[in-house]
Design a protein around this motif. Structure first.
Motif, PDB file in Angstrom:
ATOM      1  N   ALA A   1       0.824  -1.201   0.000  1.00 20.96           N
ATOM      2  CA  ALA A   1       0.000   0.000   0.000  1.00 20.96           C
ATOM      3  C   ALA A   1       0.862   1.257   0.000  1.00 20.96           C
ATOM      4  CB  ALA A   1      -0.928  -0.002   1.210  1.00 20.96           C
ATOM      5  N   MET A   2       1.932   1.258   0.762  1.00 19.15           N
ATOM      6  CA  MET A   2       2.827   2.412   0.782  1.00 19.15           C
ATOM      7  C   MET A   2       3.496   2.610  -0.578  1.00 19.15           C
ATOM      8  SD  MET A   2       2.703   3.868   3.730  1.00 19.15           S
ATOM      9  CE  MET A   2       4.177   4.833   3.786  1.00 19.15           C
ATOM     10  N   ALA A   3       3.893   1.503  -1.196  1.00 15.61           N
ATOM     11  CA  ALA A   3       4.530   1.597  -2.507  1.00 15.61           C
ATOM     12  C   ALA A   3       3.563   2.176  -3.538  1.00 15.61           C
ATOM     13  CB  ALA A   3       5.031   0.228  -2.951  1.00 15.61           C
ATOM     14  N   MET A   4       2.324   1.701  -3.534  1.00 11.85           N
ATOM     15  CA  MET A   4       1.333   2.225  -4.482  1.00 11.85           C
ATOM     16  C   MET A   4       1.026   3.693  -4.202  1.00 11.85           C
ATOM     17  SD  MET A   4       0.579   0.255  -6.885  1.00 11.85           S
ATOM     18  CE  MET A   4      -0.804   1.169  -7.514  1.00 11.85           C
ATOM     19  N   GLY A   5       0.940   4.044  -2.920  1.00 13.34           N
ATOM     20  CA  GLY A   5       0.705   5.445  -2.574  1.00 13.34           C
ATOM     21  C   GLY A   5       1.813   6.345  -3.086  1.00 13.34           C
ATOM     22  N   ASN A   6       3.058   5.917  -2.914  1.00 11.21           N
ATOM     23  CA  ASN A   6       4.194   6.701  -3.412  1.00 11.21           C
ATOM     24  C   ASN A   6       4.173   6.805  -4.931  1.00 11.21           C
ATOM     25  OD1 ASN A   6       5.187   7.200  -0.855  1.00 11.21           O
ATOM     26  ND2 ASN A   6       6.551   5.423  -0.865  1.00 11.21           N
ATOM     27  N   LEU A   7       3.838   5.709  -5.594  1.00 13.43           N
ATOM     28  CA  LEU A   7       3.767   5.721  -7.059  1.00 13.43           C
ATOM     29  C   LEU A   7       2.691   6.681  -7.543  1.00 13.43           C
ATOM     30  CD1 LEU A   7       4.476   4.563  -9.870  1.00 13.43           C
ATOM     31  CD2 LEU A   7       2.735   2.817  -9.441  1.00 13.43           C
ATOM     32  N   LEU A   8       1.523   6.621  -6.926  1.00 12.45           N
ATOM     33  CA  LEU A   8       0.428   7.492  -7.353  1.00 12.45           C
ATOM     34  C   LEU A   8       0.740   8.961  -7.083  1.00 12.45           C
ATOM     35  CD1 LEU A   8      -2.644   5.337  -6.262  1.00 12.45           C
ATOM     36  CD2 LEU A   8      -1.756   5.698  -8.568  1.00 12.45           C
ATOM     37  N   MET A   9       1.374   9.232  -5.966  1.00  8.86           N
ATOM     38  CA  MET A   9       1.746  10.625  -5.670  1.00  8.86           C
ATOM     39  C   MET A   9       2.767  11.148  -6.681  1.00  8.86           C
ATOM     40  SD  MET A   9      -0.012  11.811  -3.231  1.00  8.86           S
ATOM     41  CE  MET A   9       0.885  13.256  -2.721  1.00  8.86           C
ATOM     42  N   SER A  10       3.747  10.336  -7.008  1.00  8.33           N
ATOM     43  CA  SER A  10       4.756  10.752  -7.987  1.00  8.33           C
ATOM     44  C   SER A  10       4.132  10.967  -9.358  1.00  8.33           C
ATOM     45  CB  SER A  10       5.864   9.702  -8.089  1.00  8.33           C
ATOM     46  OG  SER A  10       6.501   9.539  -6.845  1.00  8.33           O
ATOM     47  N   THR A  11       3.256  10.052  -9.741  1.00 10.34           N
ATOM     48  CA  THR A  11       2.603  10.163 -11.048  1.00 10.34           C
ATOM     49  C   THR A  11       1.722  11.408 -11.120  1.00 10.34           C
ATOM     50  OG1 THR A  11       2.613   7.758 -11.255  1.00 10.34           O
ATOM     51  CG2 THR A  11       1.126   8.966 -12.695  1.00 10.34           C
ATOM     52  N   SER A  12       0.948  11.653 -10.075  1.00 13.41           N
ATOM     53  CA  SER A  12       0.070  12.828 -10.098  1.00 13.41           C
ATOM     54  C   SER A  12       0.885  14.116 -10.116  1.00 13.41           C
ATOM     55  CB  SER A  12      -0.881  12.809  -8.900  1.00 13.41           C
ATOM     56  OG  SER A  12      -0.166  12.914  -7.689  1.00 13.41           O
ATOM     57  N   GLN A  13       2.004  14.150  -9.424  1.00 14.26           N
ATOM     58  CA  GLN A  13       2.861  15.336  -9.442  1.00 14.26           C
ATOM     59  C   GLN A  13       3.430  15.566 -10.837  1.00 14.26           C
ATOM     60  OE1 GLN A  13       3.415  17.497  -6.951  1.00 14.26           O
ATOM     61  NE2 GLN A  13       4.725  18.760  -8.232  1.00 14.26           N
ATOM     62  N   ALA A  14       3.864  14.497 -11.488  1.00 12.32           N
ATOM     63  CA  ALA A  14       4.418  14.632 -12.837  1.00 12.32           C
ATOM     64  C   ALA A  14       3.349  15.109 -13.826  1.00 12.32           C
ATOM     65  CB  ALA A  14       4.998  13.292 -13.294  1.00 12.32           C
ATOM     66  N   LEU A  15       2.140  14.573 -13.709  1.00 13.54           N
ATOM     67  CA  LEU A  15       1.066  14.999 -14.609  1.00 13.54           C
ATOM     68  C   LEU A  15       0.668  16.453 -14.353  1.00 13.54           C
ATOM     69  CD1 LEU A  15      -1.169  11.797 -14.648  1.00 13.54           C
ATOM     70  CD2 LEU A  15       0.251  12.694 -16.495  1.00 13.54           C
ATOM     71  N   ALA A  16       0.648  16.857 -13.101  1.00 17.12           N
ATOM     72  CA  ALA A  16       0.335  18.252 -12.787  1.00 17.12           C
ATOM     73  C   ALA A  16       1.395  19.183 -13.369  1.00 17.12           C
ATOM     74  CB  ALA A  16       0.222  18.433 -11.278  1.00 17.12           C
ATOM     75  N   ASN A  17       2.662  18.801 -13.260  1.00 18.54           N
ATOM     76  CA  ASN A  17       3.732  19.617 -13.848  1.00 18.54           C
ATOM     77  C   ASN A  17       3.602  19.692 -15.366  1.00 18.54           C
ATOM     78  OD1 ASN A  17       5.025  20.410 -11.520  1.00 18.54           O
ATOM     79  ND2 ASN A  17       6.391  18.648 -11.486  1.00 18.54           N
ATOM     80  N   ALA A  18       3.242  18.586 -15.997  1.00 18.71           N
ATOM     81  CA  ALA A  18       3.075  18.584 -17.451  1.00 18.71           C
ATOM     82  C   ALA A  18       1.931  19.506 -17.874  1.00 18.71           C
ATOM     83  CB  ALA A  18       2.814  17.153 -17.939  1.00 18.71           C
ATOM     84  N   ALA A  19       0.821  19.458 -17.153  1.00 12.67           N
ATOM     85  CA  ALA A  19      -0.306  20.334 -17.469  1.00 12.67           C
ATOM     86  C   ALA A  19       0.065  21.799 -17.260  1.00 12.67           C
ATOM     87  CB  ALA A  19      -1.510  19.955 -16.606  1.00 12.67           C
ATOM     88  N   HIS A  20       0.792  22.075 -16.208  1.00 11.71           N
ATOM     89  CA  HIS A  20       1.222  23.451 -15.945  1.00 11.71           C
ATOM     90  C   HIS A  20       2.156  23.945 -17.039  1.00 11.71           C
ATOM     91  CE1 HIS A  20       3.649  26.586 -13.824  1.00 11.71           C
ATOM     92  NE2 HIS A  20       2.435  26.961 -13.487  1.00 11.71           N
ATOM     93  N   ASN A  21       3.093  23.107 -17.439  1.00  9.63           N
ATOM     94  CA  ASN A  21       4.024  23.495 -18.509  1.00  9.63           C
ATOM     95  C   ASN A  21       3.288  23.730 -19.824  1.00  9.63           C
ATOM     96  OD1 ASN A  21       6.236  23.409 -16.834  1.00  9.63           O
ATOM     97  ND2 ASN A  21       6.766  21.302 -17.345  1.00  9.63           N
ATOM     98  N   ALA A  22       2.278  22.907 -20.111  1.00 10.87           N
ATOM     99  CA  ALA A  22       1.503  23.092 -21.342  1.00 10.87           C
ATOM    100  C   ALA A  22       0.763  24.425 -21.307  1.00 10.87           C
ATOM    101  CB  ALA A  22       0.525  21.934 -21.526  1.00 10.87           C
ATOM    102  N   THR A  23       0.203  24.761 -20.168  1.00 13.43           N
ATOM    103  CA  THR A  23      -0.516  26.029 -20.037  1.00 13.43           C
ATOM    104  C   THR A  23       0.419  27.213 -20.239  1.00 13.43           C
ATOM    105  OG1 THR A  23      -2.050  25.019 -18.479  1.00 13.43           O
ATOM    106  CG2 THR A  23      -1.955  27.407 -18.492  1.00 13.43           C
ATOM    107  N   ILE A  24       1.580  27.157 -19.609  1.00 15.00           N
ATOM    108  CA  ILE A  24       2.550  28.246 -19.757  1.00 15.00           C
ATOM    109  C   ILE A  24       3.010  28.362 -21.208  1.00 15.00           C
ATOM    110  CG2 ILE A  24       4.855  29.037 -19.084  1.00 15.00           C
ATOM    111  CD1 ILE A  24       2.736  29.411 -16.943  1.00 15.00           C
ATOM    112  N   SER A  25       3.216  27.231 -21.874  1.00 19.70           N
ATOM    113  CA  SER A  25       3.640  27.256 -23.282  1.00 19.70           C
ATOM    114  C   SER A  25       2.577  27.892 -24.164  1.00 19.70           C
ATOM    115  CB  SER A  25       3.934  25.836 -23.767  1.00 19.70           C
ATOM    116  OG  SER A  25       5.031  25.302 -23.071  1.00 19.70           O
ATOM    117  N   GLN A  26       1.309  27.565 -23.918  1.00 26.42           N
ATOM    118  CA  GLN A  26       0.224  28.166 -24.694  1.00 26.42           C
ATOM    119  C   GLN A  26       0.159  29.672 -24.471  1.00 26.42           C
ATOM    120  OE1 GLN A  26      -3.183  25.929 -23.427  1.00 26.42           O
ATOM    121  NE2 GLN A  26      -2.885  24.322 -24.938  1.00 26.42           N
ATOM    122  N   GLN A  27       0.323  30.093 -23.233  1.00 24.60           N
ATOM    123  CA  GLN A  27       0.292  31.526 -22.959  1.00 24.60           C
ATOM    124  C   GLN A  27       1.433  32.251 -23.659  1.00 24.60           C
ATOM    125  OE1 GLN A  27       0.359  31.531 -18.688  1.00 24.60           O
ATOM    126  NE2 GLN A  27      -1.859  31.405 -18.492  1.00 24.60           N
TER     127      GLN A  27
END
Length: 86
Positions: free
Chosen positions: A24-50
């Motif tokens: 459970a801890m391993a999956m929690g860490n994986l999901l947190m890392s994945t969500s952080q990476a996806l949030a950064n990608a979305a933020h970078n896409a928004t900044i690029s569009q602007q």
């Protein structure tokens, strides 16, 4: 020297708890890392569009300025020719 059974039971329970929580801890860490990476990608896409929009607006303004200055030059030249013929 004999070991108290309560001590061995306590240690066994703690070890079992840690082993049981590990997936459970391993999956929690994986999901947190994945969500952080996806949030950064979305933020970078928004900044690029602007930034692209700012560039496109600047290019449009430059194009319009070029068209307007060309028109003024042509109108000025035509007016000069008309005045010279008068």
């Amino acid at each position: 020297m004999p070991v108290n059974e309560q001590v061995t039971d306590s240690v066994t329970q703690v070890n079992t708890k840690v082993v049981g929580e590990t997936p459970a801890m391993a999956m929690g860490n994986l999901l947190m890392s994945t969500s952080q990476a996806l949030a950064n990608a979305a933020h970078n896409a928004t900044i690029s569009q602007q930034q692209a929009n700012v560039t496109w607006q600047a290019a449009t303004v430059q194009g319009i300025n070029s068209l307007m200055s060309t028109g003024s030059a042509v109108v000025g030249r035509s007016a000069e020719e008309i005045l010279e013929k008068s």
